[in-house]
Enzyme design. Structure first.
Site, PDB file in Angstrom:
ATOM      1  N   ASP A  82      -4.055  11.836  21.630  1.00 22.90           N
ATOM      2  CA  ASP A  82      -2.782  11.597  20.937  1.00 22.90           C
ATOM      3  C   ASP A  82      -2.839  12.086  19.499  1.00 22.90           C
ATOM      4  O   ASP A  82      -1.801  12.301  18.869  1.00 22.90           O
ATOM      5  CB  ASP A  82      -2.435  10.108  20.952  1.00 22.90           C
ATOM      6  CG  ASP A  82      -1.936   9.642  22.307  1.00 22.90           C
ATOM      7  OD1 ASP A  82      -1.662  10.509  23.166  1.00 22.90           O
ATOM      8  OD2 ASP A  82      -1.826   8.419  22.523  1.00 22.90           O
ATOM      9  N   THR A 142      -9.634   1.263   6.341  1.00 25.65           N
ATOM     10  CA  THR A 142      -9.010  -0.003   6.762  1.00 25.65           C
ATOM     11  C   THR A 142      -7.546   0.178   7.127  1.00 25.65           C
ATOM     12  O   THR A 142      -6.835  -0.807   7.310  1.00 25.65           O
ATOM     13  CB  THR A 142      -9.126  -1.052   5.641  1.00 25.65           C
ATOM     14  OG1 THR A 142      -8.623  -0.493   4.417  1.00 25.65           O
ATOM     15  CG2 THR A 142     -10.573  -1.482   5.435  1.00 25.65           C
ATOM     16  N   ASP A 189       0.815  -1.209   0.000  1.00 21.13           N
ATOM     17  CA  ASP A 189       0.000   0.000   0.000  1.00 21.13           C
ATOM     18  C   ASP A 189       0.849   1.260   0.000  1.00 21.13           C
ATOM     19  O   ASP A 189       0.448   2.288  -0.559  1.00 21.13           O
ATOM     20  CB  ASP A 189      -0.930  -0.001   1.214  1.00 21.13           C
ATOM     21  CG  ASP A 189      -2.090  -0.974   1.044  1.00 21.13           C
ATOM     22  OD1 ASP A 189      -2.308  -1.434  -0.094  1.00 21.13           O
ATOM     23  OD2 ASP A 189      -2.771  -1.267   2.039  1.00 21.13           O
ATOM     24  N   SER A 220      -7.196   1.119  12.918  1.00 24.63           N
ATOM     25  CA  SER A 220      -6.341   0.795  14.058  1.00 24.63           C
ATOM     26  C   SER A 220      -6.645   1.686  15.259  1.00 24.63           C
ATOM     27  O   SER A 220      -6.378   1.317  16.401  1.00 24.63           O
ATOM     28  CB  SER A 220      -4.862   0.924  13.676  1.00 24.63           C
ATOM     29  OG  SER A 220      -4.509   2.279  13.469  1.00 24.63           O
ATOM     30  N   ASN A 240      -5.668   8.101   1.639  1.00 22.86           N
ATOM     31  CA  ASN A 240      -6.087   7.313   2.792  1.00 22.86           C
ATOM     32  C   ASN A 240      -6.532   8.180   3.959  1.00 22.86           C
ATOM     33  O   ASN A 240      -7.671   8.111   4.390  1.00 22.86           O
ATOM     34  CB  ASN A 240      -4.960   6.388   3.254  1.00 22.86           C
ATOM     35  CG  ASN A 240      -5.036   5.019   2.623  1.00 22.86           C
ATOM     36  OD1 ASN A 240      -5.920   4.748   1.817  1.00 22.86           O
ATOM     37  ND2 ASN A 240      -4.104   4.147   2.965  1.00 22.86           N
ATOM     38  N   GLU A 241      -5.605   8.976   4.507  1.00 18.94           N
ATOM     39  CA  GLU A 241      -5.947   9.774   5.667  1.00 18.94           C
ATOM     40  C   GLU A 241      -5.002  10.949   5.859  1.00 18.94           C
ATOM     41  O   GLU A 241      -3.840  10.901   5.444  1.00 18.94           O
ATOM     42  CB  GLU A 241      -5.956   8.936   6.947  1.00 18.94           C
ATOM     43  CG  GLU A 241      -4.605   8.522   7.477  1.00 18.94           C
ATOM     44  CD  GLU A 241      -4.013   7.303   6.812  1.00 18.94           C
ATOM     45  OE1 GLU A 241      -2.815   7.385   6.447  1.00 18.94           O
ATOM     46  OE2 GLU A 241      -4.705   6.294   6.667  1.00 18.94           O
ATOM     47  N   ARG A 243       2.425   6.180  -3.044  1.00 16.22           N
ATOM     48  CA  ARG A 243       3.468   6.957  -3.721  1.00 16.22           C
ATOM     49  C   ARG A 243       3.149   7.104  -5.207  1.00 16.22           C
ATOM     50  O   ARG A 243       3.323   8.188  -5.782  1.00 16.22           O
ATOM     51  CB  ARG A 243       4.825   6.265  -3.526  1.00 16.22           C
ATOM     52  CG  ARG A 243       6.013   7.021  -4.082  1.00 16.22           C
ATOM     53  CD  ARG A 243       7.296   6.565  -3.427  1.00 16.22           C
ATOM     54  NE  ARG A 243       7.489   5.135  -3.519  1.00 16.22           N
ATOM     55  CZ  ARG A 243       8.101   4.521  -4.538  1.00 16.22           C
ATOM     56  NH1 ARG A 243       8.588   5.245  -5.533  1.00 16.22           N
ATOM     57  NH2 ARG A 243       8.258   3.217  -4.538  1.00 16.22           N
TER      58      ARG A 243
END
Length: 322
Positions: free
Chosen positions: A201, A212, A97, A217, A171-172, A102
């Site tokens: 945090d 995902t 991933d 996580s 993604n994020e 990239r």
């Protein structure tokens, strides 16, 4: 600092609509750009197989100049650092991933379809395995595939009334504490309305593609790729209300680092990082440009989720016959 400004007008159709391209009348250049994970010992051997498959089907194959110098592949032309991917028909990411993300940086500005060949451990973003490349190259040559537009997120950083950074993520985009021993203090706003303040945090703003990854996580929900939405997931928040949020794709999320708090860091896709001084704000909204992903199968996302995460479909009690 990188900017998301582009002369290309944003598409107005739904970003995640699957667009058939096998009957395209466009005059394709038949050039393919490879982006590879050169850190693998066996990468040259594996990429050679892909190059042979593509050349056999009439493609000119290019690779990033620095990666090509490491692999010493025959029959592959270099793409110099000052060149972009304009004129390339497809970008093929060979790795996990991280390699896919990239490669997305090269494909996204020009709307080039991106194909992921998985060599990683999970490879949620990858579409095919290396063993599939013989048939995949034939289908690419015949344009027998679909293109799916993946929603992205744009991030704008402001401090003292000035825009100091603009970036994007597939993604994020994550705002995290800049000092390991200090808690991050933030104010969260949705669509210009204050929602909550808390110490934490960090805060993850994810797309369905990234649900995902870091967001999952941190305790966020898994969102099917066909859902148009943005996620906001606090990380270890010290608050009575710190639930993950799923907001409309038209919503705007603002994360403000409190003026009395220590500095924070904005990281996008684990690749682009910006320092956030106290008082800085990060405004996040749906990206102006999607990432176009090549799809060759109609495999349900449920099957991909079960396979990639090795989910216990039968449960710990085993399968019950009724």
């Amino acid at each position: 600092m990188r900017s998301v400004a582009s002369s290309r007008k944003p598409v107005t159709r739904p970003r995640r609509r699957r667009t058939p391209v096998n009957d395209s009348t466009e005059d394709a250049s038949r050039r393919v750009l490879l982006v590879t994970h050169t850190g693998r010992e066996d990468i040259a051997e594996r990429v050679t197989t892909i190059v042979e498959c593509l050349r056999r089907n009439g493609f000119e194959v290019l690779a990033l100049a620095d990666e090509l110098s490491e692999m010493r592949l025959a029959g592959v032309s270099p793409l110099e650092p000052d060149d972009d991917a304009r004129g390339v028909e497809t970008v093929v990411a060979v790795g996990g991933d991280g390699t896919f993300l990239r490669a997305a940086e090269l494909a996204r500005p020009h709307g080039i379809p991106l194909l992921g060949v998985n060599l990683g451990r999970v490879g949620f973003l990858a579409e095919v395995e290396l063993s599939d490349m013989h048939s995949i190259a034939e289908r690419m040559a015949a344009r027998d595939y679909d293109v799916e537009e993946r929603l992205t997120v744009d991030a704008v950083v402001e401090h003292d009334g000035l825009v100091v950074a603009s970036t994007w993520a597939l993604n994020e985009a994550t705002v995290e504490k800049g000092q390991p021993a200090r808690m991050l203090e933030v104010l969260i706003e949705i669509d210009g309305r204050k929602l909550s303040r808390y110490g934490c945090d960090g805060v993850v703003c994810a797309t369905p593609s990234g649900s995902t990854a870091h967001a999952m996580s941190a305790g966020g929900p898994v969102v099917w790729p066909g859902v148009e939405a943005l996620l906001l997931v606090p990380i270890s928040a010290h608050a009575l209300f710190s639930r993950p949020l799923v907001v409309a794709p038209t919503s705007t999320m603002t994360i403000t680092v409190e003026p009395y708090a220590p500095p924070a860091v904005l990281t996008c896709d684990g690749r682009r990082t910006f320092l956030l001084p106290p008082g800085a704000t990060v405004t996040l909204r749906r990206g102006a440009l999607p990432v176009r992903v090549m799809r060759l199968t109609q495999r349900p996302f449920t099957d991909r989720l079960v396979a990639k995460l090795a989910l216990p479909v039968d449960g710990w009690r085993g399968h019950r016959i009724t």
